[in-house]
Write a protein that holds these residues in place. Structure first.
Motif, short mmCIF file in Angstrom:
data_model
loop_
_atom_site.label_atom_id
_atom_site.label_comp_id
_atom_site.label_asym_id
_atom_site.label_seq_id
_atom_site.Cartn_x
_atom_site.Cartn_y
_atom_site.Cartn_z
N ARG A 12 -86.61 -95.45 -100.45
CA ARG A 12 -85.43 -95.65 -99.58
C ARG A 12 -85.68 -96.78 -98.57
NH1 ARG A 12 -83.57 -93.36 -94.76
NH2 ARG A 12 -81.31 -93.16 -94.60
N GLY A 13 -86.30 -97.84 -99.05
CA GLY A 13 -86.44 -99.03 -98.24
C GLY A 13 -87.57 -98.99 -97.24
N ARG A 14 -88.41 -97.96 -97.25
CA ARG A 14 -89.51 -97.94 -96.30
C ARG A 14 -90.82 -97.74 -97.04
NH1 ARG A 14 -91.44 -92.81 -93.73
NH2 ARG A 14 -90.57 -91.06 -94.90
N ALA A 15 -91.90 -98.19 -96.45
CA ALA A 15 -93.20 -98.05 -97.08
C ALA A 15 -93.90 -96.82 -96.55
CB ALA A 15 -94.06 -99.29 -96.81
N GLU A 67 -85.19 -95.74 -89.95
CA GLU A 67 -85.92 -94.53 -90.32
C GLU A 67 -86.09 -93.58 -89.14
OE1 GLU A 67 -86.47 -93.87 -93.41
OE2 GLU A 67 -85.52 -95.79 -93.81
N ARG A 68 -85.77 -94.02 -87.93
CA ARG A 68 -85.97 -93.20 -86.74
C ARG A 68 -84.87 -92.14 -86.60
NH1 ARG A 68 -89.36 -94.34 -83.01
NH2 ARG A 68 -89.40 -96.57 -83.52
N PHE A 69 -85.27 -90.91 -86.24
CA PHE A 69 -84.28 -89.87 -85.98
C PHE A 69 -83.54 -90.21 -84.69
CE2 PHE A 69 -86.69 -87.76 -89.16
CZ PHE A 69 -85.80 -86.89 -89.77
N ARG A 70 -82.23 -90.11 -84.75
CA ARG A 70 -81.41 -90.63 -83.67
C ARG A 70 -80.99 -89.58 -82.64
NH1 ARG A 70 -80.64 -93.99 -88.05
NH2 ARG A 70 -79.45 -92.50 -89.29
N SER A 108 -81.49 -87.08 -93.93
CA SER A 108 -80.65 -87.77 -92.97
C SER A 108 -81.33 -87.86 -91.60
CB SER A 108 -79.32 -87.04 -92.82
OG SER A 108 -78.57 -87.56 -91.74
N ARG A 109 -81.25 -89.02 -90.99
CA ARG A 109 -81.82 -89.22 -89.66
C ARG A 109 -80.84 -88.85 -88.55
NH1 ARG A 109 -85.35 -89.76 -93.34
NH2 ARG A 109 -87.06 -91.25 -93.05
#
Length: 208
Positions: A12-15, A67-70, A108-109
């Motif tokens: 999903r676009g992150r490493a 990717e950070r939870f908001r 979901s973030r």
């Protein structure tokens, strides 16, 4: 022979730091992924611990990252699991309100772990334990308040167990329908948690 851990898995676009799949492994090692941590959470002890700050950091001062939870004080581990049995422990004695479990890597973030069908969670609040599956809460009576708990993940069997690490006793097991790799997941609203990974799967558990 155990499958090697592949570094730098893109999902999903992150490493992700690591990937555990293939033949069953018993030594998942992870750290907490700062890129996913909500602005009220600070990591410490080389990113193996997390502490809740009442005021936290001004969200506008936190590096922007999808990717950070908001909205919720959640942080994820940086190693994904797609097969096998794995075990880690968490020192919880310095917190009175937290959640522990696993979540899909693309959870979901915008929500909190335990409130959707992408996470499987054990929660402690008001001196009571609950299990969350599919967003539904189930009370867990007679669990008490261990200072250190374990999570035993059997990915292939679709099972996640809460363990009293001191007494080596399985407290509760929930069923899960894993359809994609999962990562360790944590939510925290006071105090601090400290994770302990790289542990062998215990073979001498009692209960449940």
């Amino acid at each position: 022979m155990a499958a090697p851990m592949l570094r730098g898995l893109a999902w999903r676009g992150r490493a992700l730091r690591g990937w555990v799949g293939g033949a069953p492994r018993r030594d998942i090692t992870f750290k907490l992924d700062e890129r996913t941590a909500h602005s009220t959470l600070d990591l410490f002890k080389q990113d193996t611990g997390v502490v809740y700050r009442v005021l936290g950091i001004d969200p506008t001062k936190v590096p922007r990252n999808p990717e950070r939870f908001r909205d919720w004080a959640v942080v994820l581990g940086d190693t994904a699991v797609g097969a096998g049995r794995h075990y880690w422990e968490v020192t919880v004695k310095r917190s009175q309100q937290f959640r522990l479990g696993v979540a899909n890597v693309d959870v979901s973030r915008d929500g909190c772990i335990g409130t959707d069908e992408q996470s499987w969670v054990f929660a402690f609040a008001q001196r009571r334990w609950q299990a969350f599956v599919g967003g539904e809460a189930m009370p867990l009576p007679s669990v008490g308040q261990p200072e250190r708990v374990g999570l035993l993940l059997d990915y292939d069997a679709g099972r996640l167990s809460l363990v009293d690490a001191g007494w080596r006793r399985c407290l509760h097991t929930l069923s899960a329908d894993f359809r994609s790799p999962v990562v360790p997941a944590f939510a925290l609203w006071d105090g601090e948690l400290l994770t302990h990974s790289g542990l062998n799967v215990p073979e001498d558990l009692t209960g449940d």
